[in-house]
Motif scaffolding. Structure first.
Motif, short mmCIF file in Angstrom:
data_model
loop_
_atom_site.label_atom_id
_atom_site.label_comp_id
_atom_site.label_asym_id
_atom_site.label_seq_id
_atom_site.Cartn_x
_atom_site.Cartn_y
_atom_site.Cartn_z
N LEU A 1 0.83 -1.21 0.00
CA LEU A 1 0.00 0.00 0.00
C LEU A 1 0.86 1.26 0.00
N LYS A 2 2.05 1.17 0.62
CA LYS A 2 2.98 2.31 0.61
C LYS A 2 3.79 2.36 -0.68
N GLY A 3 3.73 1.30 -1.48
CA GLY A 3 4.53 1.24 -2.70
C GLY A 3 5.98 0.94 -2.43
N ASP A 4 6.29 0.34 -1.28
CA ASP A 4 7.67 0.05 -0.90
C ASP A 4 8.12 -1.27 -1.54
N LEU A 5 8.44 -1.19 -2.82
CA LEU A 5 8.82 -2.39 -3.57
C LEU A 5 10.14 -2.96 -3.11
N GLU A 6 11.04 -2.10 -2.70
CA GLU A 6 12.34 -2.57 -2.23
C GLU A 6 12.16 -3.51 -1.04
N ALA A 7 11.35 -3.11 -0.08
CA ALA A 7 11.11 -3.95 1.10
C ALA A 7 10.35 -5.22 0.72
N LEU A 8 9.43 -5.14 -0.24
CA LEU A 8 8.72 -6.33 -0.69
C LEU A 8 9.66 -7.34 -1.33
N TYR B 1 3.75 -11.51 -7.13
CA TYR B 1 2.76 -11.04 -8.10
C TYR B 1 1.55 -10.45 -7.38
N LYS B 2 1.13 -11.14 -6.33
CA LYS B 2 -0.04 -10.69 -5.56
C LYS B 2 0.17 -9.29 -5.00
N TRP B 3 1.29 -9.08 -4.34
CA TRP B 3 1.49 -7.79 -3.68
C TRP B 3 1.88 -6.70 -4.67
N LEU B 4 2.43 -7.08 -5.82
CA LEU B 4 2.66 -6.09 -6.88
C LEU B 4 1.33 -5.60 -7.45
N GLU B 5 0.34 -6.49 -7.53
CA GLU B 5 -1.00 -6.07 -7.96
C GLU B 5 -1.55 -4.98 -7.03
N VAL B 6 -1.33 -5.18 -5.74
CA VAL B 6 -1.80 -4.19 -4.76
C VAL B 6 -1.01 -2.89 -4.91
N ALA B 7 0.31 -3.00 -5.03
CA ALA B 7 1.16 -1.80 -5.16
C ALA B 7 0.83 -1.03 -6.44
N ALA B 8 0.55 -1.75 -7.52
CA ALA B 8 0.22 -1.09 -8.79
C ALA B 8 -1.10 -0.35 -8.70
N SER B 9 -1.97 -0.77 -7.81
CA SER B 9 -3.26 -0.13 -7.64
C SER B 9 -3.24 0.99 -6.61
N HIS B 10 -2.42 0.82 -5.56
CA HIS B 10 -2.47 1.74 -4.42
C HIS B 10 -1.24 2.62 -4.25
N GLY B 11 -0.18 2.38 -5.01
CA GLY B 11 1.06 3.13 -4.79
C GLY B 11 0.80 4.62 -4.64
N PRO B 12 1.52 5.31 -3.74
CA PRO B 12 1.22 6.71 -3.44
C PRO B 12 1.47 7.68 -4.59
N THR B 13 2.33 7.31 -5.54
CA THR B 13 2.59 8.19 -6.68
C THR B 13 2.54 7.36 -7.96
N ALA B 14 2.45 8.07 -9.09
CA ALA B 14 2.46 7.39 -10.38
C ALA B 14 3.77 6.62 -10.57
#
Length: 198
Positions: free
Chosen positions: A50-57, A75-88
């Motif tokens: 939800l924070k878009g913290d891909l490095e930590a993921l 893949y699952k959590w990238l789907e969430v990050a792609a939808s909710h990330g705080p910036t484009a």
């Protein structure tokens, strides 16, 4: 001789120029050889996504391994990050890494889309119920379930019809209405990727 003070510029908030955290994937992958995977709960992984913290993921899940066990979770959590990330930028980075995952990991061999279909189904139900640390969101739930249905999930598993009935029955009324609208008794055609043509 009088000395004059130099006018100093007021300090600007550094946050406006700071690079968004969580998008330095090169650094994350460089650390993978040295780092042990962290065992995080679904709620903790959801918070990172939800924070878009891909490095930590990446460091927590460690995708692209030979055994492929972590690729579907990534893949699952990238789907969430792609939808909710705080910036484009965060959302685009999640989409880019997801595309890489589908091309260069064990998911490349998910020809029947059983794995990705299952992920979208799980996410759809999680959004409908507010489970796994995700916000309750009927719209996103419907979107994820529609993607699962496009991948012929859960009919691609044994007992798929039973799973649909059990899932629908367990949902609150408003979520059940969304679920039953997506899974309305119609089945999509199973995808034919053309691999049988020579």
């Amino acid at each position: 001789m009088a000395t004059t003070k130099k006018a100093t510029k007021p300090k600007q908030a550094s946050a406006s120029k700071a690079k968004p955290k969580g998008t330095d994937l090169d650094r994350a992958f460089a650390k993978l050889g040295k780092a042990k995977s962290k065992t995080l709960t679904s709620a903790q992984l959801a918070a990172l996504a939800l924070k878009g913290d891909l490095e930590a993921l990446v460091l927590a899940i460690q995708p692209f391994k030979e055994d492929g066990d972590s690729d579907d979770e990534m893949y699952k959590w990238l789907e969430v990050a792609a939808s909710h990330g705080p910036t484009a930028k965060h959302r685009k980075a999640a989409e880019s890494l997801s595309a890489d995952l589908l091309e260069c990991s064990s998911l490349r061999y998910d020809d029947d889309q059983l794995t990705t279909g299952g992920v979208h189904f799980e996410l759809g139900v999680a959004y409908l119920t507010g489970a796994e640390g995700l916000p309750r969101d009927l719209t996103r739930g419907a979107e994820q379930l529609a993607m699962a249905k496009e991948r012929y999930y859960p009919w691609s598993i044994q007992g798929g019809d039973k799973l649909l009935k059990q899932t629908s029955k367990a949902l609150p009324a408003d979520a059940r209405a969304v679920f039953d609208r997506i899974y309305d008794g119609s089945k999509p055609e199973p995808s034919d990727d053309g691999d049988d043509d020579y």
